[in-house]
Design a protein around this motif. Structure first.
Motif, PDB file in Angstrom:
ATOM      1  N   SER A 175       1.072  -1.163   0.341  1.00 12.75           N
ATOM      2  CA  SER A 175      -0.354  -0.082  -0.115  1.00 12.75           C
ATOM      3  C   SER A 175       0.576   1.240   0.016  1.00 12.75           C
ATOM      4  O   SER A 175       1.837   1.148   0.794  1.00 12.75           O
ATOM      5  CB  SER A 175      -0.976  -0.138   1.040  1.00 12.75           C
ATOM      6  OG  SER A 175      -1.269   1.438   1.541  1.00 12.75           O
TER       7      SER A 175
ATOM      8  N   ARG B 244     -10.635   8.719   2.237  1.00 13.06           N
ATOM      9  CA  ARG B 244      -9.367   8.913   1.837  1.00 13.06           C
ATOM     10  C   ARG B 244      -8.437   8.833   3.218  1.00 13.06           C
ATOM     11  O   ARG B 244      -6.758   8.093   3.506  1.00 13.06           O
ATOM     12  CB  ARG B 244      -8.677  10.704   1.920  1.00 13.06           C
ATOM     13  CG  ARG B 244      -8.879  10.458   0.602  1.00 13.06           C
ATOM     14  CD  ARG B 244      -9.107  11.938  -0.335  1.00 13.06           C
ATOM     15  NE  ARG B 244      -9.817  13.123   1.176  1.00 13.06           N
ATOM     16  CZ  ARG B 244      -9.167  14.513   0.768  1.00 13.06           C
ATOM     17  NH1 ARG B 244      -8.515  14.414  -0.510  1.00 13.06           N
ATOM     18  NH2 ARG B 244     -10.386  14.846   1.576  1.00 13.06           N
TER      19      ARG B 244
ATOM     20  N   HIS C 176      -6.652  -0.162  -4.799  1.00 16.93           N
ATOM     21  CA  HIS C 176      -7.041   0.180  -3.238  1.00 16.93           C
ATOM     22  C   HIS C 176      -5.482  -0.267  -2.805  1.00 16.93           C
ATOM     23  O   HIS C 176      -4.610   0.357  -1.720  1.00 16.93           O
ATOM     24  CB  HIS C 176      -7.315  -2.052  -2.744  1.00 16.93           C
ATOM     25  CG  HIS C 176      -6.812  -2.103  -0.906  1.00 16.93           C
ATOM     26  ND1 HIS C 176      -7.785  -1.341  -0.443  1.00 16.93           N
ATOM     27  CD2 HIS C 176      -6.219  -2.892  -0.411  1.00 16.93           C
ATOM     28  CE1 HIS C 176      -6.889  -1.760   0.588  1.00 16.93           C
ATOM     29  NE2 HIS C 176      -5.846  -2.886   0.865  1.00 16.93           N
ATOM     30  N   THR C 177      -4.319  -0.619  -4.041  1.00 18.72           N
ATOM     31  CA  THR C 177      -2.835  -0.841  -3.871  1.00 18.72           C
ATOM     32  C   THR C 177      -2.321   0.561  -3.873  1.00 18.72           C
ATOM     33  O   THR C 177      -1.308   0.549  -2.911  1.00 18.72           O
ATOM     34  CB  THR C 177      -1.997  -2.071  -4.609  1.00 18.72           C
ATOM     35  OG1 THR C 177      -2.445  -3.160  -4.267  1.00 18.72           O
ATOM     36  CG2 THR C 177      -0.661  -1.719  -4.317  1.00 18.72           C
ATOM     37  N   ARG C 178      -3.156   1.322  -4.505  1.00 19.45           N
ATOM     38  CA  ARG C 178      -2.453   2.728  -4.154  1.00 19.45           C
ATOM     39  C   ARG C 178      -3.130   3.565  -3.397  1.00 19.45           C
ATOM     40  O   ARG C 178      -3.314   4.568  -3.855  1.00 19.45           O
ATOM     41  CB  ARG C 178      -2.809   3.443  -5.861  1.00 19.45           C
ATOM     42  CG  ARG C 178      -1.775   3.163  -7.410  1.00 19.45           C
ATOM     43  CD  ARG C 178      -1.681   1.503  -7.390  1.00 19.45           C
ATOM     44  NE  ARG C 178      -0.741   0.764  -8.649  1.00 19.45           N
ATOM     45  CZ  ARG C 178      -0.543  -0.372  -9.372  1.00 19.45           C
ATOM     46  NH1 ARG C 178      -2.076  -1.274  -8.712  1.00 19.45           N
ATOM     47  NH2 ARG C 178       0.021  -0.448 -10.249  1.00 19.45           N
ATOM     48  N   ASN C 179      -3.889   3.269  -2.816  1.00 21.08           N
ATOM     49  CA  ASN C 179      -4.468   3.799  -1.285  1.00 21.08           C
ATOM     50  C   ASN C 179      -5.905   4.640  -2.489  1.00 21.08           C
ATOM     51  O   ASN C 179      -6.043   5.728  -2.057  1.00 21.08           O
ATOM     52  CB  ASN C 179      -3.752   4.702  -0.767  1.00 21.08           C
ATOM     53  CG  ASN C 179      -3.017   3.746   0.169  1.00 21.08           C
ATOM     54  OD1 ASN C 179      -3.497   3.015   0.778  1.00 21.08           O
ATOM     55  ND2 ASN C 179      -2.597   4.369   0.741  1.00 21.08           N
TER      56      ASN C 179
ATOM     57  N   ARG D  31       2.145   5.119   0.576  1.00 20.11           N
ATOM     58  CA  ARG D  31       1.699   6.102   1.432  1.00 20.11           C
ATOM     59  C   ARG D  31       2.552   7.156   1.348  1.00 20.11           C
ATOM     60  O   ARG D  31       3.534   7.077  -0.465  1.00 20.11           O
ATOM     61  CB  ARG D  31       3.043   5.378   2.551  1.00 20.11           C
ATOM     62  CG  ARG D  31       2.679   4.366   3.328  1.00 20.11           C
ATOM     63  CD  ARG D  31       3.582   3.350   4.378  1.00 20.11           C
ATOM     64  NE  ARG D  31       4.852   3.736   3.561  1.00 20.11           N
ATOM     65  CZ  ARG D  31       4.756   1.445   3.051  1.00 20.11           C
ATOM     66  NH1 ARG D  31       3.661   0.954   3.282  1.00 20.11           N
ATOM     67  NH2 ARG D  31       5.947   1.155   3.123  1.00 20.11           N
TER      68      ARG D  31
ATOM     69  N   THR E  23     -10.864   4.092   7.230  1.00 20.91           N
ATOM     70  CA  THR E  23     -11.341   2.740   7.000  1.00 20.91           C
ATOM     71  C   THR E  23     -12.955   2.595   7.111  1.00 20.91           C
ATOM     72  O   THR E  23     -13.293   2.242   8.375  1.00 20.91           O
ATOM     73  CB  THR E  23     -10.268   1.300   7.420  1.00 20.91           C
ATOM     74  OG1 THR E  23      -8.997   2.064   6.900  1.00 20.91           O
ATOM     75  CG2 THR E  23     -11.062  -0.177   6.285  1.00 20.91           C
TER      76      THR E  23
END
Length: 352
Positions: free
Chosen positions: A65, A323, A150-153, A67, A326
Motif C-alpha cells: 500500500s 481517504r 486499493h494498492t494505490r490507496n 504511502r 477505513t
C-alpha cells in the motif's frame, strides 16, 4: 529519458526495515528495475503486459500500500459511467461536482462504453491520473481492478449499484422496492386493475427490486399478476416505445403502465400517440427517476423521484472520507417518493 521513483515510492522503500513490502523488494522478486515497478505502480506506459501482471500480482500478494502525501493532496475525483447518454447521467454529474467544488476539487468523467465491462487499460488510465477517489456508476468491478486501486490507496464508492458490489465496496443507492410499490399503489388507488409494467434489464438489481415492489403492491391489493403484461428492456426511450406498442395492441390492453425509468416512459408516450391513445384519459403512465424533462413533457409525467443528486453527493462525501478512514460494510439507500403530475387519472369507464 529514464524513469525515477516518485517521493511516495521512496518513502515506501525506506519503510522496508519495518517489515512492510517495499517497491525495491517487489522489483527484485519480479526481476525488474525499481523504475519499471514504479511505472506499474503509477499506471505509466512502457511495460509489457506480462511484466505488468507479474508486478501487480506481487503488489497484491505482499499487501503493498503506497504511502506518502501525494495522493492525499490530490484534487481530482474520477467519475466512471458505462454510458453518459441521458438526463439521469447529468443528475449524477451535478451531485458529484457540487461536493467536489465545495472541497476545491475537480471531476474527471470516464465512459467505458459497454455495460458490465470496463475494457483494457481502464485502471491504468485512472492510476496515471492519481485521483483522490473513484465513483463508479456500475458495480461489476473486476476484483483484480479493485485490488489495483486499493494498492494505490484510491478508494472506490459505487452509486446506484447495478448489482451487488459486495460488502467490501461502499455503495449509495435508493429504495427501489419501495419505489416500485408506491408507483403501483398509486395506480391501484386510482382504480386501475390491469397495470402493465415495462421493466429495465433483469440483470440489474434496481430493475428486479422495482418489479418486486410492483408484484407486492398487486398482491397487497388482491390483484392477480399477469405475466402477459410484463415486459423487459433497456432503460432507453426506444425500448419503452417498442414494448408499449406490444402492450397497447393486446386485445385486453392495460389501462396503466408503470415504466422502469422516465426514459422508457417517454417512449410509452410516443407509442400512445402513434396509436391515438390519449394520456391520461385512456392510459395512465408512471415513470421512475424524476429527471428534469419529466415535468416538461405533455402531460407532465407522474413518476417516482429517485434522489439522484443527493445520492451522488453522498457518494462523493464518502469517497473523500475514505481517504483517511477505513469504513466497512457501508450500504446507504436513500428514500424515494411519488411525484404526482398529469399523466395519471382514474381509468376510463367502458362504453355502455
Amino acid at each position: 529519458m529514464g524513469d525515477t521513483a516518485t517521493s511516495d515510492d521512496l518513502t515506501a522503500q525506506a519503510a522496508g526495515a519495518g517489515g512492510r513490502a517495499t517497491l525495491s523488494r517487489i522489483a527484485r522478486e519480479a526481476s525488474v528495475s525499481v523504475s519499471t515497478a514504479s511505472k506499474v505502480l503509477n499506471g505509466r506506459p512502457g511495460v509489457s503486459p506480462d511484466t505488468r501482471e507479474i508486478v501487480e500480482q506481487l503488489l497484491d500478494r505482499h499487501g503493498y500500500s503506497r504511502r506518502g502525501g501525494e495522493l492525499a493532496q490530490g484534487s481530482l475525483i474520477e467519475l466512471v459511467f458505462e454510458y453518459i447518454d441521458s438526463s439521469w447521467s447529468l443528475e449524477i454529474i451535478r451531485g458529484v461536482e457540487k461536493v467536489a467544488r465545495q472541497h476545491g476539487m475537480s471531476v474527471t468523467l470516464t465512459e467505458t462504453g459497454k455495460r458490465g465491462s470496463t475494457g483494457a487499460g481502464w485502471v491504468e488510465s485512472i492510476i496515471s491520473r492519481k485521483p483522490v477517489g473513484v465513483i463508479l456508476v456500475f458495480s461489476d468491478l473486476d476484483p483484480a481492478y479493485r485490488r489495483q486501486l486499493h494498492t494505490r490507496n484510491i478508494p472506490v464508492v459505487v452509486v446506484d449499484p447495478a448489482g451487488d458490489p459486495g460488502p467490501e465496496v461502499p455503495a449509495i443507492g435508493s429504495t427501489n422496492w419501495s419505489g416500485g410499490m408506491a408507483a403501483t399503489r398509486h395506480l391501484i388507488e386510482l382504480g386501475h386493475r390491469r397495470i402493465g409494467v415495462i421493466a429495465g434489464p433483469m440483470d440489474l438489481m434496481c430493475s428486479r427490486a422495482r418489479v418486486s415492489g410492483y408484484r407486492s403492491a398487486l398482491e397487497e391489493a388482491g390483484l392477480p399478476l399477469d405475466e402477459a403484461i410484463l415486459r423487459r428492456g433497456e432503460f432507453v426511450p426506444e425500448a419503452g416505445r417498442v414494448l408499449a406498442l406490444e402492450l397497447l395492441q393486446l386485445e385486453d390492453r392495460p389501462t396503466a403502465i408503470f415504466a422502469g425509468n422516465d426514459m422508457q416512459a417517454f417512449g410509452v408516450y410516443e407509442a400512445a400517440r402513434s396509436l391515438g391513445i390519449s394520456i391520461p384519459e385512456q392510459l395512465s403512465v408512471v415513470g421512475y427517476d424524476d429527471v428534469p424533462p419529466a415535468r416538461w413533457v405533455g402531460p407532465a409525467l407522474t413518476t417516482i423521484r429517485q434522489p439522484l443528486i443527493e445520492m451522488a453527493e453522498e457518494a462523493t462525501r464518502l469517497v473523500l472520507k475514505l481517504r483517511s478512514e477505513t469504513v466497512d460494510n457501508v450500504r446507504l439507500d436513500l428514500a424515494t417518493s411519488l411525484v404526482v403530475r398529469g399523466s395519471t387519472a382514474p381509468p376510463a369507464r367502458p362504453a355502455a
